[in-house]
Design an enzyme around this catalytic site. Structure first.
Site, PDB file in Angstrom:
ATOM      1  CD  GLU A 198      -3.087  -1.576   5.598  1.00 27.84           C
ATOM      2  OE1 GLU A 198      -3.377  -2.570   6.282  1.00 27.84           O
ATOM      3  OE2 GLU A 198      -2.532  -0.570   6.096  1.00 27.84           O
ATOM      4  CD  GLU A 199      -1.364   2.146   7.674  1.00 28.34           C
ATOM      5  OE1 GLU A 199      -2.105   1.700   8.575  1.00 28.34           O
ATOM      6  OE2 GLU A 199      -0.194   1.762   7.504  1.00 28.34           O
ATOM      7  CG  HIS A 216      -0.417  -0.001   2.532  1.00 29.50           C
ATOM      8  ND1 HIS A 216      -0.118   1.155   3.213  1.00 29.50           N
ATOM      9  CD2 HIS A 216      -0.078  -1.015   3.363  1.00 29.50           C
ATOM     10  CE1 HIS A 216       0.363   0.851   4.401  1.00 29.50           C
ATOM     11  NE2 HIS A 216       0.415  -0.455   4.521  1.00 29.50           N
ATOM     12  CD  GLU A 253       0.815  -3.912   5.495  1.00 32.43           C
ATOM     13  OE1 GLU A 253       1.720  -3.132   5.900  1.00 32.43           O
ATOM     14  OE2 GLU A 253      -0.324  -3.526   5.225  1.00 32.43           O
ATOM     15  CG  ASP A 294       2.790   0.132   7.716  1.00 33.34           C
ATOM     16  OD1 ASP A 294       2.347  -0.332   6.655  1.00 33.34           O
ATOM     17  OD2 ASP A 294       2.091   0.322   8.719  1.00 33.34           O
ATOM     18  CG  HIS A 350       0.639   2.120  12.589  1.00 32.54           C
ATOM     19  ND1 HIS A 350      -0.672   1.749  12.543  1.00 32.54           N
ATOM     20  CD2 HIS A 350       1.121   1.866  11.359  1.00 32.54           C
ATOM     21  CE1 HIS A 350      -0.967   1.281  11.347  1.00 32.54           C
ATOM     22  NE2 HIS A 350       0.107   1.336  10.617  1.00 32.54           N
TER      23      HIS A 350
END
Ligand SMILES: [Zn+2]
Length: 416
Positions: free
Chosen positions: A172-173, A109, A197, A138, A387
């Site tokens: 995606e997030e 992504h 990922e 990510d 994240h």
């Protein structure tokens, strides 16, 4: 044992140590992966400098332009697909046609969790074997693994697949709300989907890994209808929806405990508008997590049964659970593929773990939803801090990850 194989390999005698017909290609792929490392780092640098948070439509367009151009340069037929919901950015889909029989798909992504301007406080930075940057693990590392693996395979003239599809999505997030259905539909047209990922870098994890499971998400809603009445003059004529809701929340709070692989927590509630009226309506919402494919149906059935028991007669209670991102649960074919990956890592004298389940959600859930394609997760680069803050990738993972992807694709394409 490993040591002696390594010695043989370094003496150029690997053909004696292995009966595999790939022995010669191994060295070639390994050398190509080593040679590719500076170009991978350059691609990571390029992509980190394009900020692409899930709501950053302009940044996501730049990422789509960048990845589409790269896929075109590799010989793919490319397509931009508008996502149905969400910020409205495009997916990039690249299609290669080969001369073999297998249908292979690679997904990663383009969006990140970061707000626009993040580079001001968390810039691209190299420190030893770590490269820092928002989204670098990510999932820009996953995109880089795909692009550079395909470049290596292109250079050795590998075409042993019927078709090879690449999908880069922009949401995606935020649950892949616009691209998830498209990923499901595309995955069903393939034999194998490798999702890229990141994997957790040592020493945070013991070893790099491939992943076989991730929880899915869902929401629950409970609605209670009662009857309004004057709270002071005639409360006995009302049917208190708030009290009935409280009763229902208490009696359903542990409903998921009897269904292993599901989790339900009531998190929001609403009832009444004014103090002096018996409320005729009340509702509550739940956060639901699932690690089994039929968890939602089981929860719905259990909830329906529970809410039959009422505290206040003449109230109406309805409860619904709504699917979000499906859980990812690899099957035996996925486990076998992950073991194949372990064997490939072993050729580099490296250990690869198989991780069973993560609480974080992934698009592998959409890809594996129907059970048609074999799906395995975490073919991206090793890193940490995603994240969170100070996200980085470990450059020591670049060569093994390129080797794993290229070598595995060749084996998969060649499989009977
Ligand atoms: Zn991700």
């Amino acid at each position: 044992m490993k040591r002696s194989i390594k010695l043989l390999a370094s003496a150029g005698l690997i053909a004696l140590a292995s009966s595999s017909a790939f022995a010669a290609a191994d060295d070639k792929l390994r050398a190509a992966a080593e040679q590719a490392q500076p170009a991978v780092i350059e691609s990571l640098h390029d992509m980190v400098l394009i900020e692409s948070g899930s709501s950053d439509v302009e940044g996501l367009k730049k990422m789509a332009d960048y990845t589409e151009a790269r896929l075109k340069a590799l010989g793919a037929k490319t397509e931009r697909r508008k996502t149905a919901k969400g910020a409205g950015a495009d997916m990039v889909i690249g299609a290669f046609e080969g001369t073999g029989s297998k249908k292979l798909m690679l997904i990663a992504h383009m969006d990140t969790v970061y707000e626009h301007g993040i580079l001001d406080t968390q810039p691209y930075k190299v420190d030893g074997n770590r490269i820092y940057g928002p989204g670098i693990a990510d999932d820009k590392g996953g995109i880089a693994v795909i692009l550079h693996s395909l470049k290596i395979l292109n250079d050795v003239g590998w075409r042993d697949y019927a078709k090879l599809t690449v999908s880069f999505n922009p949401d995606e997030e935020v649950g892949s709300i616009g691209s998830g259905e498209i990923i499901s539909e595309l995955a069903d047209q393939h034999d194998v989907v490798l999702s890229c990922e990141p994997t957790v870098a040592p020493p945070v994890a013991k070893n790099e890994s491939l992943l076989l499971g991730a929880s899915g998400t869902a929401t629950g809603t409970i609605d209670v209808k009662g009857k309004a009445s004057h709270a002071g003059a005639a409360p006995q004529l009302g049917r208190n929806a708030l009290l009935e809701l409280a009763h229902q929340l208490l009696q359903t709070q542990d409903v998921a405990k009897s269904i292993p692989g599901t989790q339900l927590n009531w998190t929001t509630a609403k009832a009444g508008t004014v103090r002096n009226q018996i409320p005729d309506h009340a509702s509550a919402g739940a956060d639901i997590r699932l690690t089994i494919p039929d968890g939602l149906q089981k929860l719905q059935a259990a909830l329906d049964e529970k809410v039959k028991n009422r505290l206040i007669p003449d109230t109406e209670v309805s409860v619904t659970v709504t699917a979000g991102r499906p859980p990812f649960v690899a099957d035996d074919r996925g486990r076998a593929l992950a073991r194949q990956g372990q064997a490939i890592y072993a050729e580099l004298d490296r250990k690869l773990d198989i991780a069973e389940m993560t609480g974080g959600a992934t698009d592998a859930g959409y890809a594996a939803r129907s059970g048609k394609a074999v799906v395995v997760e975490s073919f991206g680069l090793a890193g940490w801090g995603y994240h969170a803050r100070d996200e980085y990738i470990d450059t020591n993972s670049i060569v093994p990850r390129l080797y794993l992807m290229t070598r595995l694709l060749m084996e998969l394409g060649n499989a009977k």
